[in-house]
Design an enzyme around this catalytic site. Structure first.
Site, PDB file in Angstrom:
ATOM      1  CD1 TRP A 161      13.830   4.062   8.626  1.00 15.86           C
ATOM      2  CD2 TRP A 161      11.890   2.988   9.176  1.00 15.86           C
ATOM      3  NE1 TRP A 161      13.284   3.515   7.455  1.00 15.86           N
ATOM      4  CE2 TRP A 161      12.022   2.876   7.866  1.00 15.86           C
ATOM      5  CE3 TRP A 161      10.639   2.296   9.749  1.00 15.86           C
ATOM      6  CZ2 TRP A 161      10.925   2.231   6.842  1.00 15.86           C
ATOM      7  CZ3 TRP A 161       9.904   1.823   9.160  1.00 15.86           C
ATOM      8  CH2 TRP A 161      10.032   1.730   7.657  1.00 15.86           C
ATOM      9  CG  ASP A 198      -1.198  -7.300   8.873  1.00 14.63           C
ATOM     10  OD1 ASP A 198      -0.310  -6.392   8.422  1.00 14.63           O
ATOM     11  OD2 ASP A 198      -2.658  -7.260   8.393  1.00 14.63           O
ATOM     12  CG  HIS A 226       2.005   1.471   7.633  1.00 13.14           C
ATOM     13  ND1 HIS A 226       3.172   1.362   8.582  1.00 13.14           N
ATOM     14  CD2 HIS A 226       2.447   1.800   6.607  1.00 13.14           C
ATOM     15  CE1 HIS A 226       4.176   1.643   7.900  1.00 13.14           C
ATOM     16  NE2 HIS A 226       3.769   2.106   6.772  1.00 13.14           N
ATOM     17  CD  GLU A 227       0.552   2.633   3.563  1.00 13.44           C
ATOM     18  OE1 GLU A 227       0.710   3.588   3.380  1.00 13.44           O
ATOM     19  OE2 GLU A 227       1.487   1.721   3.267  1.00 13.44           O
ATOM     20  N   GLY A 260       0.916  -1.291  -0.013  1.00 19.14           N
ATOM     21  CA  GLY A 260       0.070   0.250   0.024  1.00 19.14           C
ATOM     22  C   GLY A 260       0.837   1.248   0.162  1.00 19.14           C
ATOM     23  CB  THR A 308       8.287   6.840  18.357  1.00 18.00           C
ATOM     24  OG1 THR A 308       8.712   8.068  17.689  1.00 18.00           O
ATOM     25  CG2 THR A 308       6.847   6.801  18.207  1.00 18.00           C
TER      26      THR A 308
END
Length: 316
Positions: A238, A287, A226-227, A187, A251
């Protein structure tokens, strides 16, 4: 380990140094072994094509930082209407209404901390684990048959002139395109600030919602989580560079993308010594290995929806 949040000027520098691959990924039929999100590569290509995009994103970032600093709050409940645009060549790609609703259900659980694996968050990170408190409602499904075997990442699926489906009211609706992407891509999303004509999220139809067992380990709908995180202005954890900056203070710094389901504690090679938050939705784990956002990520997201924010037309 806390990160320094960049100024708008320094934020601009991130655009040109994150990734050497500036061209959208070409379609292929390769099997997907590791999670691959094309959002950063697509952003790099968009920045090259439109020099004004960096300015708009800088303005959004400056607004975001100010909103977080002054603790501006959203006046009301955020509910995101979602239109799912299905482009299909095969019966398998013509995903069912049930499967589509399963994706909406996953988003609602993940963005309200009602996912069953939320309780798996290590005690070290429990104090920053967030309920984003945003919900999603299916506003419509648009279907279109196509002869294309794959769509790539050049946004053709978002244009009726190119055989795709135009977005529905993108200032007020999250458009998600479900189609065969190709190139090993699960995605990609468009960050706030991009063209309304291409605003939204693209998910490969094989990994949309609670999908078939042959979609494992990406069969739990977390690709969309996520998207949508990217669509809500979250970077990869990261920072798309070695020990990079994702513009979120709570984070821990990550060396690079993590894959599979890393065992906790996963000690980072970024100094000083600390554990990485591999279970964050903005990493690249399977996932079943991602199940949390943080309060810092929530603050970035919320800033989009306050008055004057980049997505203030949504859900209030």
């Amino acid at each position: 380990m806390r990160k320094i949040i960049l100024s708008a000027a320094a934020f601009t520098m991130l655009f040109s140094c994150q990734n050497d691959e500036n061209t959208p990924v070409a379609p292929s039929t390769e099997a997907i072994a590791l999670r691959n999100c094309a959002t950063q590569e697509v952003l790099e290509a968009q920045l090259k094509a439109d020099p004004t995009l960096a300015l708009r994103m800088n303005q959004i970032e400056a607004f975001t930082q100010k909103a977080m600093l002054t603790k501006r709050l959203v006046n009301g409940k955020i509910v995101i209407p979602v239109v799912v645009n299905v482009l299909y060549r095969t019966a398998e790609e013509n995903i069912s209404a049930t499967q589509i609703q399963s994706q909406i259900d996953v988003l609602n659980k993940d963005f309200t901390a009602k996912n069953s694996d939320f309780s798996s968050i290590p005690a070290e990170f429990a104090g920053v684990a967030a309920n984003i408190d945003i919900t999603f409602e299916l506003a419509g499904i648009v279907r279109k048959s196509t002869t294309k075997t794959s769509w790539g990442t050049r946004d053709a699926m978002k244009s009726s002139k190119k055989g795709g489906i135009d977005p529905t009211t993108p200032t007020k609706t999250l458009n998600i395109w479900a189609c065969k992407i190709g190139g090993g891509i699960l995605g990609y999303a468009q960050f706030p600030g991009g063209s309304l004509a291409t605003d939204g999220v693209v998910i490969d139809s094989k990994y949309f919602g609670l999908s078939a067992s042959n979609s494992y380990p990406y069969n739990l709908g977390r690709t969309a989580t996520h998207e949508v995180g990217h669509w809500m202005n979250l970077r990869h954890i990261w920072g798309d560079s070695s020990c990079g900056n994702d513009l979120v203070s709570d984070t821990p710094v990550a060396k690079t993308a993590n894959y599979g389901v890393p065992a906790y504690p996963y000690v980072s090679t970024c100094l000083p010594t600390h554990n990485e938050m591999t279970m964050n939705y903005m990493d690249y784990t399977d996932d079943r290995g991602m199940y949390m956002f943080t309060n810092g990520q929530k603050s970035r997201i919320t800033a989009l929806f306050v008055s004057g924010g980049a997505r203030s037309g949504f859900g209030i």
